[in-house]
Design a protein around this motif. Sequence first.
Motif, PDB file in Angstrom:
ATOM      1  N   GLU A 178      97.103  56.905  43.130  1.00  0.00           N
ATOM      2  CA  GLU A 178      97.040  57.392  44.532  1.00  0.00           C
ATOM      3  C   GLU A 178      98.056  58.726  44.742  1.00  0.00           C
ATOM      4  N   ARG A 179      99.199  58.591  43.800  1.00  0.00           N
ATOM      5  CA  ARG A 179     100.245  59.723  44.047  1.00  0.00           C
ATOM      6  C   ARG A 179      99.394  60.724  43.192  1.00  0.00           C
ATOM      7  N   LEU A 180      99.013  60.917  42.182  1.00  0.00           N
ATOM      8  CA  LEU A 180      98.116  61.586  41.377  1.00  0.00           C
ATOM      9  C   LEU A 180      97.049  62.445  42.162  1.00  0.00           C
ATOM     10  N   ALA A 181      96.459  61.656  43.053  1.00  0.00           N
ATOM     11  CA  ALA A 181      95.428  62.362  43.718  1.00  0.00           C
ATOM     12  C   ALA A 181      95.930  63.236  45.021  1.00  0.00           C
ATOM     13  N   GLU A 182      97.280  62.814  45.376  1.00  0.00           N
ATOM     14  CA  GLU A 182      97.874  63.546  46.377  1.00  0.00           C
ATOM     15  C   GLU A 182      98.554  64.827  45.774  1.00  0.00           C
ATOM     16  N   LEU A 183      98.867  64.725  44.717  1.00  0.00           N
ATOM     17  CA  LEU A 183      99.607  65.922  43.836  1.00  0.00           C
ATOM     18  C   LEU A 183      98.119  67.107  43.856  1.00  0.00           C
ATOM     19  N   LEU A 184      97.266  66.423  43.239  1.00  0.00           N
ATOM     20  CA  LEU A 184      96.269  67.483  42.900  1.00  0.00           C
ATOM     21  C   LEU A 184      95.617  68.151  44.214  1.00  0.00           C
ATOM     22  N   ALA A 185      95.263  67.148  45.189  1.00  0.00           N
ATOM     23  CA  ALA A 185      94.685  67.652  46.589  1.00  0.00           C
ATOM     24  C   ALA A 185      95.758  68.552  47.166  1.00  0.00           C
ATOM     25  N   GLU A 186      96.995  68.416  46.906  1.00  0.00           N
ATOM     26  CA  GLU A 186      97.793  69.379  47.772  1.00  0.00           C
ATOM     27  C   GLU A 186      98.165  70.561  46.950  1.00  0.00           C
ATOM     28  N   SER A 187      97.724  70.640  45.487  1.00  0.00           N
ATOM     29  CA  SER A 187      97.981  71.685  44.614  1.00  0.00           C
ATOM     30  C   SER A 187      97.386  72.984  45.066  1.00  0.00           C
ATOM     31  N   ALA A 188      98.099  74.116  44.865  1.00  0.00           N
ATOM     32  CA  ALA A 188      97.359  75.423  44.995  1.00  0.00           C
ATOM     33  C   ALA A 188      96.718  75.870  43.727  1.00  0.00           C
ATOM     34  N   ALA A 189      96.568  75.215  42.521  1.00  0.00           N
ATOM     35  CA  ALA A 189      96.050  75.727  41.417  1.00  0.00           C
ATOM     36  C   ALA A 189      94.552  75.466  41.412  1.00  0.00           C
ATOM     37  N   ALA A 190      93.932  76.471  40.635  1.00  0.00           N
ATOM     38  CA  ALA A 190      92.614  76.191  40.435  1.00  0.00           C
ATOM     39  C   ALA A 190      92.573  74.883  39.455  1.00  0.00           C
ATOM     40  N   MET A 191      91.314  74.118  39.300  1.00  0.00           N
ATOM     41  CA  MET A 191      91.469  73.129  38.171  1.00  0.00           C
ATOM     42  C   MET A 191      90.122  72.703  37.956  1.00  0.00           C
ATOM     43  N   LEU A 192      89.835  72.217  36.574  1.00  0.00           N
ATOM     44  CA  LEU A 192      88.983  71.768  35.970  1.00  0.00           C
ATOM     45  C   LEU A 192      89.153  70.317  35.751  1.00  0.00           C
ATOM     46  N   LEU A 193      88.646  69.383  36.689  1.00  0.00           N
ATOM     47  CA  LEU A 193      89.241  67.959  36.460  1.00  0.00           C
ATOM     48  C   LEU A 193      87.851  67.175  35.932  1.00  0.00           C
ATOM     49  N   VAL A 194      88.344  66.509  34.678  1.00  0.00           N
ATOM     50  CA  VAL A 194      87.148  65.819  34.114  1.00  0.00           C
ATOM     51  C   VAL A 194      87.724  64.472  34.217  1.00  0.00           C
ATOM     52  N   SER A 195      86.488  63.564  34.641  1.00  0.00           N
ATOM     53  CA  SER A 195      87.195  62.415  35.064  1.00  0.00           C
ATOM     54  C   SER A 195      85.932  61.379  35.352  1.00  0.00           C
ATOM     55  N   HIS A 196      86.143  60.073  34.908  1.00  0.00           N
ATOM     56  CA  HIS A 196      85.134  58.960  35.162  1.00  0.00           C
ATOM     57  C   HIS A 196      85.401  58.346  36.328  1.00  0.00           C
ATOM     58  N   ASP A 197      86.549  58.646  37.111  1.00  0.00           N
ATOM     59  CA  ASP A 197      87.095  57.803  38.268  1.00  0.00           C
ATOM     60  C   ASP A 197      86.534  58.542  39.498  1.00  0.00           C
ATOM     61  N   GLU A 198      85.313  57.945  39.872  1.00  0.00           N
ATOM     62  CA  GLU A 198      84.631  58.568  40.907  1.00  0.00           C
ATOM     63  C   GLU A 198      85.520  58.879  42.236  1.00  0.00           C
ATOM     64  N   ALA A 199      86.416  57.771  42.472  1.00  0.00           N
ATOM     65  CA  ALA A 199      87.118  57.698  43.818  1.00  0.00           C
ATOM     66  C   ALA A 199      88.130  58.877  43.406  1.00  0.00           C
ATOM     67  N   LEU A 200      88.789  59.434  42.501  1.00  0.00           N
ATOM     68  CA  LEU A 200      89.675  60.425  42.286  1.00  0.00           C
ATOM     69  C   LEU A 200      88.817  61.845  42.530  1.00  0.00           C
ATOM     70  N   LEU A 201      87.573  61.904  41.883  1.00  0.00           N
ATOM     71  CA  LEU A 201      86.653  63.222  41.948  1.00  0.00           C
ATOM     72  C   LEU A 201      86.469  63.503  43.530  1.00  0.00           C
ATOM     73  N   ARG A 202      86.140  62.335  44.364  1.00  0.00           N
ATOM     74  CA  ARG A 202      85.843  62.456  45.717  1.00  0.00           C
ATOM     75  C   ARG A 202      86.886  62.833  46.446  1.00  0.00           C
ATOM     76  N   ARG A 203      88.158  62.548  45.967  1.00  0.00           N
ATOM     77  CA  ARG A 203      89.298  62.846  46.839  1.00  0.00           C
ATOM     78  C   ARG A 203      89.691  64.157  46.476  1.00  0.00           C
ATOM     79  N   VAL A 204      89.528  64.762  45.284  1.00  0.00           N
ATOM     80  CA  VAL A 204      90.178  66.007  44.812  1.00  0.00           C
ATOM     81  C   VAL A 204      89.176  67.118  44.945  1.00  0.00           C
ATOM     82  N   ALA A 205      88.168  66.769  44.383  1.00  0.00           N
ATOM     83  CA  ALA A 205      87.358  68.032  43.816  1.00  0.00           C
ATOM     84  C   ALA A 205      86.717  68.852  45.060  1.00  0.00           C
ATOM     85  N   THR A 206      86.601  70.007  45.205  1.00  0.00           N
ATOM     86  CA  THR A 206      86.086  70.973  46.192  1.00  0.00           C
ATOM     87  C   THR A 206      84.558  71.221  45.662  1.00  0.00           C
TER      88      THR A 206
END
Length: 223
Positions: A178-206
């Motif tokens: 959960e803390r990771l998701a918050e950090l990534l969602a708040e980040s101003a960086a561009a990112m490529l997020l490879v993950s099998h964690d569907e909840a994390l992808l839904r939370r973070v990816a634009t």
Amino acid sequence: MSGPPAFVLRGVTARYPGGPPVLRELDLRIEAGERIGIAGPNGAGKTTLLHVMAGLRAPEAGTIEAWGRPLRRAADFDALRARVQLLFEDPDDQLVCATVGDDVAFGPLHQGWSRDRVGQAVAAALERVDLAAARERLTWQLSRGEKKRAALAGVLALDPEVLLLDEPSAGLDAAHTERLAELLAESAAAMLLVSHDEALLRRVATRRLRLEQGRLVPGDGSD
């Protein structure tokens, strides 16, 4: 007027010696601040894509640009090392120093930062991943989840403009995911997020993509 995209890949093909292409004429464009989630089955080439973008594996064909600059040689990627950071799936591949604090300081020190600036960056990064109290601990004594968070702190300490993240939630408990998701969602960086964690992808990816048969296609299905 907006600036150039953070990354543009055109027609990138990559393979391992003696094998078929893993990436096949792959195209990808990442705008500044965009967070792209990548899904796909094991062996689809997701890690290979990150390694190509980080300059760890040279493609056999195609072109790569970062902020409008062609990346052709290892030196071109080295020049962007502070701006583009890769988080490995296995933290043991990333942790290089004896103590947590020294490991997080490794990147900033090699960028020539002052000791004061390094100290501030290390303290802030460890605080963000809930490892402030572990600064003097030996990295080999950490749990798997702690190692993952220490590796992430080392990436965040450089305040990169692009994050290449390979299964960043693997080994983390629910609270730290959960803390990771918050950090990534708040980040101003561009990112490529490879993950099998569907909840994390839904939370973070634009934006969501899938890697299939060596190419990226639109999609948000889980594996």
